[in-house]
Design a protein around this motif. Structure first.
Motif, short mmCIF file in Angstrom:
data_model
loop_
_atom_site.label_atom_id
_atom_site.label_comp_id
_atom_site.label_asym_id
_atom_site.label_seq_id
_atom_site.Cartn_x
_atom_site.Cartn_y
_atom_site.Cartn_z
N MET A 144 -38.40 20.29 -61.65
CA MET A 144 -39.70 20.90 -61.70
C MET A 144 -40.46 20.26 -62.85
O MET A 144 -39.89 20.02 -63.91
N THR A 145 -41.72 19.98 -62.62
CA THR A 145 -42.55 19.38 -63.64
C THR A 145 -43.70 20.32 -63.99
O THR A 145 -44.36 20.84 -63.10
N VAL A 146 -43.92 20.53 -65.27
CA VAL A 146 -45.06 21.31 -65.74
C VAL A 146 -46.24 20.35 -65.81
O VAL A 146 -46.13 19.24 -66.33
N LEU A 147 -47.38 20.78 -65.25
CA LEU A 147 -48.57 19.93 -65.19
C LEU A 147 -49.70 20.53 -66.02
O LEU A 147 -49.80 21.75 -66.15
N LEU B 298 -40.74 17.94 -67.99
CA LEU B 298 -39.80 18.09 -66.89
C LEU B 298 -38.83 19.20 -67.22
O LEU B 298 -38.24 19.22 -68.31
N LEU B 299 -38.68 20.15 -66.30
CA LEU B 299 -37.73 21.25 -66.48
C LEU B 299 -36.66 21.14 -65.39
O LEU B 299 -36.97 21.20 -64.21
N PRO B 300 -35.42 20.98 -65.79
CA PRO B 300 -34.37 20.94 -64.77
C PRO B 300 -34.20 22.31 -64.12
O PRO B 300 -34.26 23.33 -64.79
N VAL B 301 -34.06 22.31 -62.82
CA VAL B 301 -33.83 23.57 -62.10
C VAL B 301 -32.35 23.92 -62.25
O VAL B 301 -31.48 23.13 -61.93
N SER C 105 -39.13 29.39 -69.90
CA SER C 105 -39.65 28.08 -70.30
C SER C 105 -41.04 27.84 -69.74
O SER C 105 -41.92 27.33 -70.42
N LEU C 106 -41.26 28.23 -68.49
CA LEU C 106 -42.58 28.06 -67.87
C LEU C 106 -43.64 28.90 -68.58
O LEU C 106 -44.75 28.44 -68.84
N LEU C 107 -43.29 30.12 -68.91
CA LEU C 107 -44.26 31.03 -69.54
C LEU C 107 -44.52 30.66 -70.99
O LEU C 107 -45.55 31.07 -71.54
N SER C 108 -43.63 29.91 -71.61
CA SER C 108 -43.84 29.54 -73.01
C SER C 108 -44.91 28.45 -73.14
O SER C 108 -45.46 28.24 -74.20
N ASP C 109 -45.22 27.78 -72.05
CA ASP C 109 -46.28 26.77 -72.04
C ASP C 109 -47.61 27.43 -71.74
O ASP C 109 -47.67 28.50 -71.14
N ASP C 110 -48.69 26.77 -72.13
CA ASP C 110 -50.02 27.25 -71.79
C ASP C 110 -50.48 26.72 -70.44
O ASP C 110 -51.55 27.05 -69.98
N HIS C 111 -49.66 25.89 -69.81
CA HIS C 111 -50.04 25.27 -68.55
C HIS C 111 -49.76 26.23 -67.40
O HIS C 111 -48.84 27.04 -67.45
N ARG C 112 -50.55 26.12 -66.35
CA ARG C 112 -50.46 27.06 -65.23
C ARG C 112 -50.06 26.39 -63.91
O ARG C 112 -50.03 27.04 -62.88
N TRP C 113 -49.80 25.08 -63.94
CA TRP C 113 -49.47 24.35 -62.71
C TRP C 113 -48.09 23.72 -62.82
O TRP C 113 -47.69 23.26 -63.88
N ILE C 114 -47.37 23.70 -61.68
CA ILE C 114 -46.08 23.02 -61.61
C ILE C 114 -46.02 22.18 -60.34
O ILE C 114 -46.77 22.41 -59.39
#
Length: 91
Positions: free
Chosen positions: A1-4, A13-16, A26-35
């Motif tokens: 999975m890639t955070v965009l 890049l986040l390993p599934v 990990s996803l929520l710790s970023d300010d990004h909203r797209w993967i």
């Protein structure tokens, strides 16, 4: 999975892994909203999605929507072949 980022450029890049709680944290710790979901298959296999791939993609979309996260694409690579869920109208 890639955070965009907002321009859909890869940021991280986040390993599934089996533990979705850790992945969501990990996803929520970023300010990004797209993967983007990235899936690799061995060369010689078809890059076209299987029924399970479509089911998984739809489940991920439903699961992350309440968190204000969005799937930009699900890409399947098999050797030099690529399949894009977005280009095929499956998102």
């Amino acid at each position: 999975m890639t955070v965009l980022d907002e321009g859909w450029r890869p940021c991280r890049l986040l390993p599934v892994i089996d533990n979705w709680t850790t992945l969501l944290h990990s996803l929520l710790s970023d300010d990004h909203r797209w993967i983007a979901l990235l899936q690799r298959r061995p060369a010689g296999e078809a890059a076209t999605p299987r029924r399970d791939d479509i089911i998984l993609t739809r489940a991920v979309i439903r699961s992350i929507k309440p968190l204000d996260l969005h799937v930009a694409d699900h890409l399947i690579a098999a050797g030099d072949q690529w399949f894009s869920f977005r280009a095929a109208g499956l998102l």
